[in-house]
Design an enzyme around this catalytic site. Structure first.
Site, PDB file in Angstrom:
ATOM      1  N   ASP A   1       0.832  -1.206   0.000  1.00 32.19           N
ATOM      2  CA  ASP A   1       0.000   0.000   0.000  1.00 32.19           C
ATOM      3  C   ASP A   1       0.866   1.255   0.000  1.00 32.19           C
ATOM      4  OD1 ASP A   1       0.990  -0.302   2.564  1.00 32.19           O
ATOM      5  OD2 ASP A   1      -0.949  -0.538   3.525  1.00 32.19           O
TER       6      ASP A   1
ATOM      7  N   GLU B   1      -9.694  -0.921   4.936  1.00 33.70           N
ATOM      8  CA  GLU B   1     -10.391  -0.524   6.159  1.00 33.70           C
ATOM      9  C   GLU B   1     -11.750  -1.227   6.255  1.00 33.70           C
ATOM     10  OE1 GLU B   1      -8.781   0.799   8.355  1.00 33.70           O
ATOM     11  OE2 GLU B   1      -7.968   2.787   7.959  1.00 33.70           O
TER      12      GLU B   1
HETATM   13  C1  GLP Z   1      -0.441   0.700   8.478  1.00 31.65           C
HETATM   14  C2  GLP Z   1      -0.156  -0.125   7.238  1.00 31.65           C
HETATM   15  C3  GLP Z   1      -0.438  -1.593   7.454  1.00 31.65           C
HETATM   16  C4  GLP Z   1       0.132  -2.026   8.783  1.00 31.65           C
HETATM   17  C5  GLP Z   1      -0.529  -1.286   9.900  1.00 31.65           C
HETATM   18  C6  GLP Z   1      -0.036  -1.689  11.274  1.00 31.65           C
HETATM   19  O1  GLP Z   1      -1.709   1.216   8.509  1.00 31.65           O
HETATM   20  N1  GLP Z   1      -0.853   0.297   6.093  1.00 31.65           N
HETATM   21  O2  GLP Z   1       0.109  -2.343   6.380  1.00 31.65           O
HETATM   22  O3  GLP Z   1      -0.083  -3.410   8.937  1.00 31.65           O
HETATM   23  O4  GLP Z   1      -0.237   0.088   9.713  1.00 31.65           O
HETATM   24  O5  GLP Z   1       1.128  -0.998  11.575  1.00 31.65           O
HETATM   25  P1  GLP Z   1       2.124  -1.347  12.739  1.00 31.65           P
HETATM   26  O6  GLP Z   1       2.793  -2.613  12.330  1.00 31.65           O
HETATM   27  O7  GLP Z   1       3.073  -0.200  12.797  1.00 31.65           O
HETATM   28  O8  GLP Z   1       1.312  -1.506  13.975  1.00 31.65           O
END
Ligand code: GLP
Length: 266
Positions: A67, A143
């Site tokens: 993404d 989402e």
């Molecule tokens: C973001 C990314 C996701 C990720 C999520 C969790 O929103 N788009 O791909 O899995 O955050 O992030 P973290 O691993 O920092 O908790």
């Protein structure tokens, strides 16, 4: 799905890294799926160490990011394509041209999403897709409420996700973009194998829904329940709301022993 509740971040990182090393050992040209966020960082660091020790090479591999934010300048440090290069691919022998991300700075993000999906389709299948999970249950930037079969698309972030991600933008939610490009759930599900990492109490509810809840668009990661090869790596805090932990531990031990020695990190 195989659920592993592991005692340390180091073990999560090593188990995840071993899986990439096994796949690239068998097929140096493998297409791998990368994720941003803090969850995969330990795995990337373990892979960088393995690369420096001569245990793995990415020279012939290709990577597709999950993404990207829409609207950040291309050189913004928090643009995911810069994050992934800084934290991982520039530190190993990946060909920079072989590391792909959705064009979040495109003037036509809808067309950019379509093109990215086609690019993955032409290069794929993705052999191994690493995933984190949002506290609201998103994977990639899918989402709640989106189609469980969606393709790569222009999406919009929840307040919860923008607030969670504000830590990367000096704590200011107003600096966190509202829009994103993300591989769709249908796109992600086409990877041959999924490896999801979740740590910390903030992920416990999303993990409970993912592993034990009904499949629903409210908790997008639950679509993974339908994937034939999905591994979920958790620490004790992220696993704290699971009711069947003993069973998962037994099943994981059996999986490692009989089906998947790559996961044996000892
Ligand atoms: C973001 C990314 C996701 C990720 C999520 C969790 O929103 N788009 O791909 O899995 O955050 O992030 P973290 O691993 O920092 O908790």
């Amino acid at each position: 799905m195989q659920v592993a509740v592991l005692p340390s971040q180091e073990q999560i990182a090593n188990v995840g890294a071993r899986r990439f090393i096994g796949i690239l050992g068998r097929n140096p040209q493998a297409v791998i799926g990368l994720a941003t966020g803090s969850s995969p960082l330990g795995i990337y660091q373990a892979l960088i160490r393995a690369y420096r020790a001569g245990e793995v090479s990415f020279r012939q591999a290709q990577a597709f990011c999950l993404d990207e934010y829409v609207g950040l300048p291309a050189d913004h440090p928090e643009a995911y394509q810069n994050f992934i290069r800084r934290e991982f691919t520039d530190q190993v022998d990946f060909d920079p041209q072989a590391v792909h991300a959705p064009a979040g700075d495109s003037s036509d993000p809808v067309a950019a999403a379509r093109e990215y999906d086609a690019q993955i389709g032409a290069a794929g299948p993705v052999a191994l897709q690493i995933l984190g999970i949002g506290s609201d249950g998103h994977i990639g930037f899918n989402e709640p409420g989106g189609a469980l079969t969606s393709r790569t698309h222009l999406g919009f972030l929840t307040e919860q996700t923008r607030s969670d991600n504000a830590r990367f933008f000096a704590g200011d939610i107003n600096q966190v973009p509202v829009a994103c490009l993300t591989q769709g759930l249908g796109t992600i599900m086409e990877a041959e194998e999924l490896l999801l990492v979740a740590t910390g109490a903030g992920k416990a509810q999303a993990v409970r829904e993912l592993v034990e809840g009904p499949v629903s668009a409210r908790w997008p990661a639950t679509v993974i329940q339908a994937h034939p090869r999905a591994v979920i790596l958790l620490d004790e805090e992220a696993a704290s709301l699971l009711s069947d932990k003993d069973h998962y531990r037994n099943a994981w031990d059996g999986f490692v022993k009989y089906e998947c020695p790559d996961y044996d990190w000892s």
